[in-house]
Motif scaffolding. Structure first.
Motif, short mmCIF file in Angstrom:
data_model
loop_
_atom_site.label_atom_id
_atom_site.label_comp_id
_atom_site.label_asym_id
_atom_site.label_seq_id
_atom_site.Cartn_x
_atom_site.Cartn_y
_atom_site.Cartn_z
N VAL A 9 -11.92 -1.63 24.04
CA VAL A 9 -10.94 -2.53 24.15
C VAL A 9 -10.29 -2.50 25.39
CG1 VAL A 9 -8.82 -3.73 23.15
CG2 VAL A 9 -10.58 -2.78 21.73
N ILE A 10 -10.31 -3.58 26.17
CA ILE A 10 -9.59 -3.29 27.46
C ILE A 10 -8.12 -3.40 27.57
CG2 ILE A 10 -9.56 -4.44 29.96
CD1 ILE A 10 -12.15 -3.38 29.37
N GLY A 11 -7.72 -4.24 26.64
CA GLY A 11 -6.11 -4.40 26.43
C GLY A 11 -5.69 -5.58 25.75
N ASP A 12 -5.21 -5.56 24.65
CA ASP A 12 -4.64 -6.52 23.83
C ASP A 12 -3.16 -6.48 23.31
OD1 ASP A 12 -7.41 -7.40 23.88
OD2 ASP A 12 -7.60 -7.23 21.60
N HIS A 13 -2.39 -7.18 23.62
CA HIS A 13 -0.95 -7.12 23.60
C HIS A 13 -0.46 -8.27 22.69
CE1 HIS A 13 -1.49 -4.42 26.66
NE2 HIS A 13 -0.53 -3.80 26.26
N THR A 14 0.43 -7.95 21.65
CA THR A 14 0.90 -9.06 20.66
C THR A 14 2.28 -8.74 20.66
OG1 THR A 14 -1.03 -10.04 19.83
CG2 THR A 14 0.85 -10.35 18.85
N VAL A 15 3.34 -9.83 20.93
CA VAL A 15 4.83 -9.38 20.48
C VAL A 15 5.03 -10.80 19.23
CG1 VAL A 15 7.25 -9.62 21.16
CG2 VAL A 15 5.25 -8.86 22.97
N MET A 16 5.56 -10.14 18.33
CA MET A 16 6.09 -11.06 17.18
C MET A 16 7.33 -10.91 16.74
SD MET A 16 3.01 -9.82 14.39
CE MET A 16 3.28 -8.18 14.56
N PHE A 17 7.76 -12.31 16.91
CA PHE A 17 9.15 -12.74 16.49
C PHE A 17 9.08 -13.37 15.04
CE2 PHE A 17 8.81 -13.06 20.95
CZ PHE A 17 10.31 -12.55 21.43
N MET A 18 9.63 -12.42 14.04
CA MET A 18 9.34 -12.79 12.54
C MET A 18 10.87 -13.37 11.85
SD MET A 18 6.60 -9.85 11.77
CE MET A 18 7.25 -8.85 12.69
N GLY A 19 10.90 -14.24 11.87
CA GLY A 19 12.07 -15.10 11.08
C GLY A 19 11.81 -15.34 9.51
N GLN A 20 12.90 -16.11 9.00
CA GLN A 20 12.56 -16.53 7.68
C GLN A 20 11.85 -17.78 7.65
OE1 GLN A 20 13.66 -14.97 4.78
NE2 GLN A 20 14.20 -13.32 6.26
N GLY A 21 10.65 -17.73 7.15
CA GLY A 21 9.88 -19.02 7.15
C GLY A 21 8.89 -19.21 8.13
N GLU A 22 9.06 -18.33 9.34
CA GLU A 22 8.04 -18.60 10.28
C GLU A 22 8.05 -17.44 11.16
OE1 GLU A 22 9.72 -21.44 13.13
OE2 GLU A 22 11.49 -20.06 13.48
N ARG A 23 6.87 -17.52 11.80
CA ARG A 23 6.50 -16.14 12.79
C ARG A 23 5.92 -16.69 14.13
NH1 ARG A 23 3.21 -13.81 9.80
NH2 ARG A 23 1.05 -14.36 11.10
N VAL A 24 6.66 -16.40 15.29
CA VAL A 24 5.98 -16.60 16.60
C VAL A 24 5.54 -15.44 17.13
CG1 VAL A 24 6.81 -17.50 18.86
CG2 VAL A 24 8.05 -18.29 16.86
N GLU A 25 4.13 -15.71 17.58
CA GLU A 25 3.29 -14.75 18.20
C GLU A 25 2.90 -15.12 19.53
OE1 GLU A 25 0.11 -13.48 15.92
OE2 GLU A 25 1.25 -13.02 14.06
N ILE A 26 3.26 -14.12 20.39
CA ILE A 26 2.77 -14.10 21.89
C ILE A 26 1.91 -13.35 22.35
CG2 ILE A 26 3.58 -14.65 24.23
CD1 ILE A 26 6.49 -15.57 23.28
N THR A 27 0.56 -13.47 22.67
CA THR A 27 -0.52 -12.77 22.76
C THR A 27 -0.98 -12.69 24.20
OG1 THR A 27 -0.98 -12.60 20.34
CG2 THR A 27 -2.75 -11.96 21.82
N HIS A 28 -1.43 -11.70 24.84
CA HIS A 28 -2.22 -11.54 25.97
C HIS A 28 -3.43 -10.71 25.68
CE1 HIS A 28 -3.62 -10.49 29.78
NE2 HIS A 28 -3.38 -11.38 30.33
N LYS A 29 -4.74 -11.16 25.94
CA LYS A 29 -5.89 -10.17 25.76
C LYS A 29 -6.63 -10.17 27.12
CE LYS A 29 -6.31 -11.16 20.97
NZ LYS A 29 -7.48 -11.55 19.90
N SER A 30 -6.83 -8.95 27.60
CA SER A 30 -7.67 -8.81 28.69
C SER A 30 -9.27 -8.52 28.36
CB SER A 30 -7.01 -7.55 29.69
OG SER A 30 -6.01 -7.77 29.92
N SER A 31 -9.96 -9.06 28.95
CA SER A 31 -11.63 -9.01 28.74
C SER A 31 -12.23 -8.33 30.05
CB SER A 31 -12.26 -10.44 28.42
OG SER A 31 -12.12 -11.42 29.55
#
Length: 266
Positions: A210-232
């Motif tokens: 894996v070159i590099g995968d990063h995900t930041v999760m903002f997890m609230g009540q009833g929803e989740r926001v995920e911001i992801t960057h993947k290097s290939s």
């Protein structure tokens, strides 16, 4: 601009050499490797089937003489050994090495009073765009959301969490008015109790190529926001590093990061 690449026989070093040879305005001036490298004395372009006339060396000062900039993606102890020689000869530094302690980071920051330094845990343009997006997201999702950062890298990476994951944590923490040193959680095991809503959690995965995968999760009540960057491919880091080297050639002495290079700072 005359460029020296360190860690010349490594995966990132080779990508930097290949990219430098293909980048307008860049001349490969030197290539450095460790004293025990089997590639010492070989042409820096041999792995590409090219003859560059630049031989891989471990004579740091001789190799740096006459250079305009060094790009370094090695280990903290190697970077800090190069730094005073760069200051002595007025050679700019682009540093993508990770794993520094606070004293090492302070030494790099101080070097910016004498030479141009770009220090960033990730030189990729897309990652740095992601950092700006994370800053905005954290300001919007500033209440009622738990924050977790998950990163994955190849099995040979020796530091954890990755420098990029830590930078993401710093950006989010700063946007929320927190200090990452006070709110980061780097591991959970056993009975940990109810989650503290002020914390930022980190999870590390190591395996394969894996070159590099990063995900930041903002997890609230009833929803989740995920911001992801993947290097290939490592090429994104290499092209960003070339851009940083050109930036230093134009701007001179000072301490910068990739947000400066890309004009992303407010």
């Amino acid at each position: 601009m005359k460029l020296v690449i360190t860690g010349a026989s490594g995966r990132m070093g080779r990508m930097l050499i290949e990219t430098a040879l293909q980048t307008d305005g860049i001349i490969l001036h030197g290539a450095l490797d460790s004293a025990n490298s089997a590639f010492l004395g070989k042409d820096a372009g041999e792995f590409l089937g090219q003859t560059t006339g630049v031989l891989i060396s471990n004579d740091v000062e001789a190799t740096l003489m006459g250079a305009d900039c060094v790009i370094d993606f090695t280990r903290p102890e190697a970077t800090l050994a190069y730094l005073p020689i760069c200051i002595k000869h007025n050679i700019n530094c682009v540093i993508g090495t990770t794993g520094f302690d606070d004293a090492g980071k302070a030494e790099i920051h101080a070097a910016g009073a004498h030479i141009g330094v770009v220090f960033a845990p990730n030189m990729g343009v897309g990652v740095n765009a992601t950092l700006k997006i994370l800053e905005l997201a954290a300001k919007i999702l500033n209440s009622g959301y738990d924050i977790e950062i998950v990163e994955a890298h190849h099995r040979l990476k020796v530091d954890a969490p990755s420098g990029t994951a830590l930078k993401m944590g710093e950006v989010v923490a700063n946007a929320l008015g927190r200090d990452l040193k006070d709110c980061a959680i780097y591991g959970r095991e056993g009975v940990t109790g109810v989650r503290d809503d002020q914390t930022i959690g980190f999870s590390t995965i190591r395996g394969g190529d894996v070159i590099g995968d990063h995900t930041v999760m903002f997890m609230g009540q009833g929803e989740r926001v995920e911001i992801t960057h993947k290097s290939s491919s490592r090429i994104t880091y290499a092209t960003g590093a070339m851009r940083a080297a050109k930036f230093l050639n134009a701007h001179g002495a000072g301490y910068y990061d990739m947000q400066d290079v890309l004009g992303l700072k407010d």
